[in-house]
Write a protein that holds these residues in place. Structure first.
Motif, PDB file in Angstrom:
ATOM      1  N   CYS A   1       0.849  -1.201   0.000  1.00  0.00           N
ATOM      2  CA  CYS A   1       0.000   0.000   0.000  1.00  0.00           C
ATOM      3  C   CYS A   1       0.879   1.243   0.000  1.00  0.00           C
TER       4      CYS A   1
ATOM      5  N   CYS B   1      -9.373   2.463  -5.538  1.00  0.00           N
ATOM      6  CA  CYS B   1      -7.956   2.087  -5.546  1.00  0.00           C
ATOM      7  C   CYS B   1      -7.798   0.752  -6.289  1.00  0.00           C
TER       8      CYS B   1
ATOM      9  N   CYS C   1      -2.148  -3.470  -2.475  1.00  0.00           N
ATOM     10  CA  CYS C   1      -1.994  -4.235  -1.224  1.00  0.00           C
ATOM     11  C   CYS C   1      -2.449  -5.682  -1.422  1.00  0.00           C
TER      12      CYS C   1
ATOM     13  N   GLU D   1     -11.876  -1.695   3.735  1.00  0.00           N
ATOM     14  CA  GLU D   1     -11.549  -0.277   3.947  1.00  0.00           C
ATOM     15  C   GLU D   1     -12.780   0.613   3.696  1.00  0.00           C
TER      16      GLU D   1
HETATM   17  S1  SF4 Z   1      -6.944  -0.479  -1.197  1.00  0.00           S
HETATM   18 FE1  SF4 Z   1      -6.435   0.687   0.648  1.00  0.00          FE
HETATM   19  S2  SF4 Z   1      -4.877  -0.552   1.711  1.00  0.00           S
HETATM   20 FE2  SF4 Z   1      -4.964  -1.260  -0.431  1.00  0.00          FE
HETATM   21  S3  SF4 Z   1      -3.385  -0.087  -1.545  1.00  0.00           S
HETATM   22 FE3  SF4 Z   1      -5.331   1.025  -1.780  1.00  0.00          FE
HETATM   23  S4  SF4 Z   1      -5.317   2.490  -0.069  1.00  0.00           S
HETATM   24 FE4  SF4 Z   1      -3.760   0.960   0.416  1.00  0.00          FE
END
Ligand code: SF4
Ligand SMILES: Cc1cc2nc3c(=O)[nH]c(=O)nc-3n(C[C@H](O)[C@H](O)[C@H](O)COP(=O)(O)OP(=O)(O)OC[C@H]3O[C@@H](n4cnc5c(N)ncnc54)[C@H](O)[C@@H]3O)c2cc1C
Length: 496
Positions: A58, A97, A101, A120
């Motif tokens: 992340c 995102c 991760c 999340e």
């Molecule tokens: S989903 Fe959340 S934990 Fe995973 S890389 Fe994106 S910000 Fe980071």
């Protein structure tokens, strides 16, 4: 780790998506809600792996096993406390995102990884619902004035952190609404805009001032900016699109993707469609895909968003073409776990209907007698390894015209605009044309800092937030000689 046997008992599950035939008639979010129980079950899959590679996967260094544990224990308030210690805006990253991760989750070595991104999102939504997210203005002000130029995720993260440190922060944005590409790039079906407004209300109550419709460098000159503020944080994004200068580029019907996408976001939020995300008037007025054969040139995120938007307009056909070869369907051997895998990705927009072709050369836009686009001339390519360098070679006899009344150029962005503000500030640029910095401080003006796509080059929301936070720390040190703002805990493993 909440449940030692969780990863053996439960499989990876994601929220259900609305049916493509239903969702292409609106701009609402695609995923249905993930219940607290679903999130708890998924969090139980987080193992006691010992070395959580997800942390370094992340870009924010989110402390994933700890918030998974808190979710398993149904201690949502504590889960949010952990998550917000590294991420100002989990409600955005939890939706859009690409989740590097998850590519480095240890469980992912031989089983589907933990559904980190959706956990999340659940934490952020539960925290808003239950009132755990409250404005917390700083108890003391430092008397220092900071200008943040640009209100995308980098600018918002920098503003939130610098305000938390007690500085008086004003965010300037040339568009008519705050949010950068969150507002006028990413379509509503990926990120509904009430999520931005909800966060801005918290930041405003904490004391951050937002000024829209101010094109810094034009409405507020560089000299005034540096005179009126103790520190300037530049977060203006990467806004010069890569063009396709082939014959016929001037025809009506050939547009940069961002003109098409920003117009649609404006329509959804009932804003006038007169000027683009930069405040520049659209050349040909409204751009619609309705009843047209659409070709999207470029295979990335922006291209995929054009596909989804064209289908919602009711395009006759949607085709996406890409110069590079088709990536492998599985993780390529040159990007082994725990790296971000080089592989074919199919977005929700692709699921809604689209022909995709790779290794395609675009040769010319063909127009009719009135200067309107009617076809695109393409040819197939092969890629040959010549002395360690991949060279494209056109396949003889493969040239053909495909019907196309709307072509959207989605081949990425080159760098920020140099003319105006950046040149007036006398800044240096790196070899890719981005603002040159040493640890976020520009190399020519010590009171000017830069972060996000403007410094890093076009990237991701999660990186923009990370850059904004890190730049705010460096800026706070410059202003105060020390900083109490949180430092990123881990060095980065993956670059996406
Ligand atoms: S989903 Fe959340 S934990 Fe995973 S890389 Fe994106 S910000 Fe980071
Ligand atoms: C169509 C599209 C879809 C994307 N989808 C995703 C996705 O799904 N997931 C993901 O992680 N990333 C995605 N990205 C990338 C992501 O949006 C960017 O990396 C991120 O927004 C960069 O943040 P930033 O704050 O650096 O800049 P931006 O978000 O670009 O914000 C910069 C802001 O600065 C303003 N500005 C510039 N100059 C001035 C000036 N002189 N005066 C005042 N204001 C100024 C601009 O108007 C803009 O609002 C996408 C990008 C695009 C284009």
């Amino acid at each position: 780790m909440g449940k030692p046997t969780g990863f053996l008992e439960f499989t990876r599950e994601l929220p259900k998506k609305r049916d493509p035939q239903e969702r292409i008639h609106d701009y609402k979010e695609i995923e249905m809600p993930f219940s607290e129980q679903d999130s708890q079950r998924q969090s139980a899959r987080c193992m006691d792996c010992g070395t959580p590679f997800c942390h370094s996967g992340c870009p924010l260094g989110n402390i994933i096993p700890e918030f998974n544990d808190a979710v398993y224990e149904q201690n949502w308030e504590y889960a949010y406390e952990i998550l917000s210690s590294t991420n100002n805006f989990p409600e955005f990253t939890g939706r859009i995102c690409p989740a590097p991760c998850e590519s480095s989750c240890v469980l992912g070595i031989n089983k589907p990884p933990v559904a980190i991104e959706f956990i999340e999102k659940s934490i952020a939504e539960v925290a808003f619902e239950r009132g755990y997210i409250k404005p917390t203005p700083p108890t003391k002000r430092t008397g220092k004035r900071v200008a943040v130029v640009g209100s995308g995720p980098a600018g918002l993260a920098a503003a939130a952190q610098l305000n938390k440190a007690g500085h008086t922060v004003t965010v300037f944005e040339r568009a008519d609404q705050i949010g950068g590409l969150l507002r006028y790039g990413i379509p509503d079906f990926k990120l509904e805009k009430w999520t931005i407004d909800r966060r801005l209300a918290v930041m405003e109550a904490e004391g951050v001032e937002f000024k829209t419709g101010v094109n810094v460098g034009v409405d507020l000159k560089a000299k005034e900016l540096t005179e009126q503020f103790d520190l300037v944080m530049l977060t203006g994004g990467s806004t010069v699109p890569r063009d396709l200068p082939i014959p016929g580029r001037e025809l009506k019907g050939v547009y940069p993707a961002m003109e098409f996408l920003s117009q649609q976001n404006k329509r959804v939020s009932n804003r006038p469609v007169e000027v683009d995300h930069r405040g520049v008037a659209y050349n040909d007025g409204d751009i619609w895909a309705t009843g047209k054969n659409v070709v999207v040139i470029g295979g990335g995120d922006t291209g995929s968003d054009c596909v989804g938007t064209s289908n919602r307009h009711g395009a006759t056909s949607v085709t996406q073409i890409e110069l590079m070869p088709m990536p492998p369907k599985e993780r390529a051997t040159n990007t082994p776990w725990p790296n971000w895998p080089m592989m074919l990705r199919t977005s929700t927009s692709h699921e809604e209907g689209c022909e995709r072709y790779w290794s395609i050369n675009t040769k010319a836009f063909i127009g009719d007698e009135n200067g309107n686009l009617k076809a695109l001339r393409i040819a197939d390519l092969t890629w040959q390894n010549e002395g360690g360098k991949m060279q494209m070679v056109e396949l003889p006899g493969s040239e053909r015209d495909i019907p196309c009344e709307l072509a959207l150029l989605a081949a990425g962005f080159l760098h920020p605009e140099h003319n105006g503000l950046l040149d007036d500030l006398g800044l240096e640029f790196d070899d890719r044309g981005n603002v040159k910095t040493t640890h976020y401080q520009t190399t020519t003006n010590p009171k000017v800092f830069a972060a996000g796509d403007m410094r890093r080059g076009q990237s991701l929301v999660v990186w923009a937030i990370s850059e904004g936070r890190e730049a705010a720390r460096a800026a706070d040190c410059y202003l105060m000689g020390e900083t109490m703002l949180e430092a990123k805990a881990v060095s980065m493993l993956a670059t996406v």
